[in-house]
Design a protein around this motif. Sequence first.
Motif, mmCIF file in Angstrom:
data_model
loop_
_atom_site.group_PDB
_atom_site.id
_atom_site.type_symbol
_atom_site.label_atom_id
_atom_site.label_comp_id
_atom_site.label_asym_id
_atom_site.label_seq_id
_atom_site.Cartn_x
_atom_site.Cartn_y
_atom_site.Cartn_z
ATOM 1 N N GLY A 294 -10.620 24.037 -5.141
ATOM 2 C CA GLY A 294 -11.149 23.164 -6.186
ATOM 3 C C GLY A 294 -10.071 22.232 -6.697
ATOM 4 O O GLY A 294 -8.882 22.413 -6.432
ATOM 5 N N PHE A 295 -10.495 21.244 -7.446
ATOM 6 C CA PHE A 295 -9.602 20.183 -7.902
ATOM 7 C C PHE A 295 -8.424 20.705 -8.708
ATOM 8 O O PHE A 295 -7.311 20.186 -8.608
ATOM 9 N N LYS A 296 -8.649 21.724 -9.524
ATOM 10 C CA LYS A 296 -7.580 22.166 -10.424
ATOM 11 C C LYS A 296 -6.528 23.046 -9.747
ATOM 12 O O LYS A 296 -5.525 23.379 -10.353
ATOM 13 N N TYR A 297 -6.716 23.378 -8.469
ATOM 14 C CA TYR A 297 -5.766 24.230 -7.753
ATOM 15 C C TYR A 297 -4.827 23.368 -6.914
ATOM 16 O O TYR A 297 -5.242 22.772 -5.919
ATOM 17 N N THR A 298 -3.566 23.276 -7.353
ATOM 18 C CA THR A 298 -2.608 22.378 -6.710
ATOM 19 C C THR A 298 -1.365 23.124 -6.244
ATOM 20 O O THR A 298 -1.136 24.276 -6.640
ATOM 21 N N HIS A 299 -0.562 22.438 -5.467
ATOM 22 C CA HIS A 299 0.693 23.032 -5.000
ATOM 23 C C HIS A 299 1.690 23.205 -6.147
ATOM 24 O O HIS A 299 2.681 23.903 -6.008
ATOM 25 N N LEU A 300 1.411 22.617 -7.297
ATOM 26 C CA LEU A 300 2.269 22.769 -8.474
ATOM 27 C C LEU A 300 1.758 23.862 -9.416
ATOM 28 O O LEU A 300 2.393 24.152 -10.414
ATOM 29 N N GLY A 301 0.626 24.431 -9.089
ATOM 30 C CA GLY A 301 0.005 25.439 -9.937
ATOM 31 C C GLY A 301 -1.369 24.958 -10.372
ATOM 32 O O GLY A 301 -1.814 23.868 -10.015
ATOM 33 N N GLU A 302 -2.021 25.778 -11.141
ATOM 34 C CA GLU A 302 -3.374 25.441 -11.596
ATOM 35 C C GLU A 302 -3.288 24.454 -12.758
ATOM 36 O O GLU A 302 -2.561 24.679 -13.729
ATOM 37 N N ILE A 303 -4.025 23.353 -12.660
ATOM 38 C CA ILE A 303 -4.025 22.359 -13.731
ATOM 39 C C ILE A 303 -4.617 22.987 -14.976
ATOM 40 O O ILE A 303 -5.651 23.632 -14.939
ATOM 41 N N GLY A 304 -3.923 22.823 -16.079
ATOM 42 C CA GLY A 304 -4.366 23.388 -17.349
ATOM 43 C C GLY A 304 -3.760 24.747 -17.635
ATOM 44 O O GLY A 304 -3.773 25.195 -18.775
ATOM 45 N N ALA B 167 0.843 -1.205 0.000
ATOM 46 C CA ALA B 167 0.000 0.000 0.000
ATOM 47 C C ALA B 167 0.875 1.250 0.000
ATOM 48 O O ALA B 167 0.607 2.207 -0.740
ATOM 49 N N GLY B 168 1.916 1.250 0.803
ATOM 50 C CA GLY B 168 2.827 2.396 0.849
ATOM 51 C C GLY B 168 3.520 2.625 -0.480
ATOM 52 O O GLY B 168 3.631 3.761 -0.955
ATOM 53 N N ILE B 169 3.973 1.556 -1.099
ATOM 54 C CA ILE B 169 4.662 1.673 -2.388
ATOM 55 C C ILE B 169 3.712 2.177 -3.471
ATOM 56 O O ILE B 169 4.086 3.020 -4.291
ATOM 57 N N ILE B 170 2.498 1.686 -3.477
ATOM 58 C CA ILE B 170 1.529 2.122 -4.490
ATOM 59 C C ILE B 170 1.207 3.607 -4.313
ATOM 60 O O ILE B 170 1.182 4.366 -5.290
ATOM 61 N N ILE B 171 0.966 4.039 -3.088
ATOM 62 C CA ILE B 171 0.681 5.461 -2.856
ATOM 63 C C ILE B 171 1.875 6.314 -3.269
ATOM 64 O O ILE B 171 1.727 7.327 -3.956
ATOM 65 N N PHE B 172 3.074 5.906 -2.858
ATOM 66 C CA PHE B 172 4.289 6.650 -3.194
ATOM 67 C C PHE B 172 4.472 6.742 -4.705
ATOM 68 O O PHE B 172 4.707 7.831 -5.252
ATOM 69 N N SER B 173 4.356 5.606 -5.385
ATOM 70 C CA SER B 173 4.554 5.569 -6.836
ATOM 71 C C SER B 173 3.494 6.381 -7.565
ATOM 72 O O SER B 173 3.799 7.140 -8.490
ATOM 73 N N HIS B 174 2.251 6.223 -7.140
ATOM 74 C CA HIS B 174 1.157 6.952 -7.777
ATOM 75 C C HIS B 174 1.337 8.464 -7.609
ATOM 76 O O HIS B 174 1.178 9.220 -8.574
ATOM 77 N N ALA B 175 1.656 8.884 -6.392
ATOM 78 C CA ALA B 175 1.841 10.320 -6.139
ATOM 79 C C ALA B 175 2.983 10.873 -6.979
ATOM 80 O O ALA B 175 2.886 11.980 -7.528
ATOM 81 N N SER B 176 4.058 10.120 -7.107
ATOM 82 C CA SER B 176 5.190 10.571 -7.924
ATOM 83 C C SER B 176 4.786 10.700 -9.388
ATOM 84 O O SER B 176 5.102 11.704 -10.034
ATOM 85 N N LEU B 177 4.086 9.699 -9.905
ATOM 86 C CA LEU B 177 3.646 9.762 -11.297
ATOM 87 C C LEU B 177 2.677 10.918 -11.515
ATOM 88 O O LEU B 177 2.787 11.643 -12.519
ATOM 89 N N ASP B 178 1.761 11.113 -10.591
ATOM 90 C CA ASP B 178 0.840 12.250 -10.695
ATOM 91 C C ASP B 178 1.601 13.570 -10.799
ATOM 92 O O ASP B 178 1.256 14.441 -11.588
ATOM 93 N N ARG B 179 2.630 13.721 -10.004
ATOM 94 C CA ARG B 179 3.385 14.977 -9.988
ATOM 95 C C ARG B 179 4.206 15.150 -11.254
ATOM 96 O O ARG B 179 4.404 16.275 -11.705
ATOM 97 N N VAL B 180 4.652 14.056 -11.850
ATOM 98 C CA VAL B 180 5.307 14.142 -13.156
ATOM 99 C C VAL B 180 4.318 14.699 -14.174
ATOM 100 O O VAL B 180 4.675 15.503 -15.034
ATOM 101 N N LEU B 181 3.059 14.290 -14.049
ATOM 102 C CA LEU B 181 2.020 14.712 -14.992
ATOM 103 C C LEU B 181 1.405 16.068 -14.641
ATOM 104 O O LEU B 181 0.527 16.552 -15.354
ATOM 105 N N GLY B 182 1.853 16.681 -13.536
ATOM 106 C CA GLY B 182 1.382 18.016 -13.166
ATOM 107 C C GLY B 182 0.237 18.053 -12.182
ATOM 108 O O GLY B 182 -0.334 19.112 -11.932
ATOM 109 N N TYR B 183 -0.123 16.904 -11.613
ATOM 110 C CA TYR B 183 -1.201 16.856 -10.622
ATOM 111 C C TYR B 183 -0.585 16.861 -9.234
ATOM 112 O O TYR B 183 0.020 15.883 -8.812
ATOM 113 N N GLY B 184 -0.756 17.948 -8.532
ATOM 114 C CA GLY B 184 -0.183 18.063 -7.199
ATOM 115 C C GLY B 184 -1.225 17.912 -6.112
ATOM 116 O O GLY B 184 -2.384 17.598 -6.370
ATOM 117 N N LEU B 185 -0.788 18.154 -4.894
ATOM 118 C CA LEU B 185 -1.716 18.158 -3.762
ATOM 119 C C LEU B 185 -2.687 19.318 -3.930
ATOM 120 O O LEU B 185 -2.344 20.369 -4.468
#
Length: 119
Positions: A105-115, A82-100
């Motif tokens: 709203g959903f599109k407002y992340t710590h990496l900036g606004e999605i889109g 479970a820990g590995i899946i969460i870690f891996s998924h979160a890393s991949l999401d951040r590569v794709l621009g999806y942050g915390l």
Amino acid sequence: MKTLIKLEEFMMFLLGIFMFGLLGYPWWWFLALILVPDIGMLGYLFGNRIGAITYNLFHHKGLAIILYFAGMYFSATFIQLAGIIIFSHASLDRVLGYGLKYNKGFKYTHLGEIGNMPN
């Protein structure tokens, strides 16, 4: 800087794949489970605040590391998994621009606004 951060996150994703390999589960499990943390998006059915809380919980690398070490301590590979899946998924999401997520709203992340993120 954005490219450097994405490269760092991609390397963490590869670390997750490596750690998964050490557990001895069949590889198809990784593919089957990698999107499971997105279940945290269901919180958005109850509003932005609850959605941000549940999404961030299911995408928090700190929680992933705690789960992994708890699994080691208790000799429970399914908790490590479970820990590995969460870690891996979160890393991949951040590569794709999806942050915390922020509560706005959903599109407002710590990496900036999605889109609207600059390259």
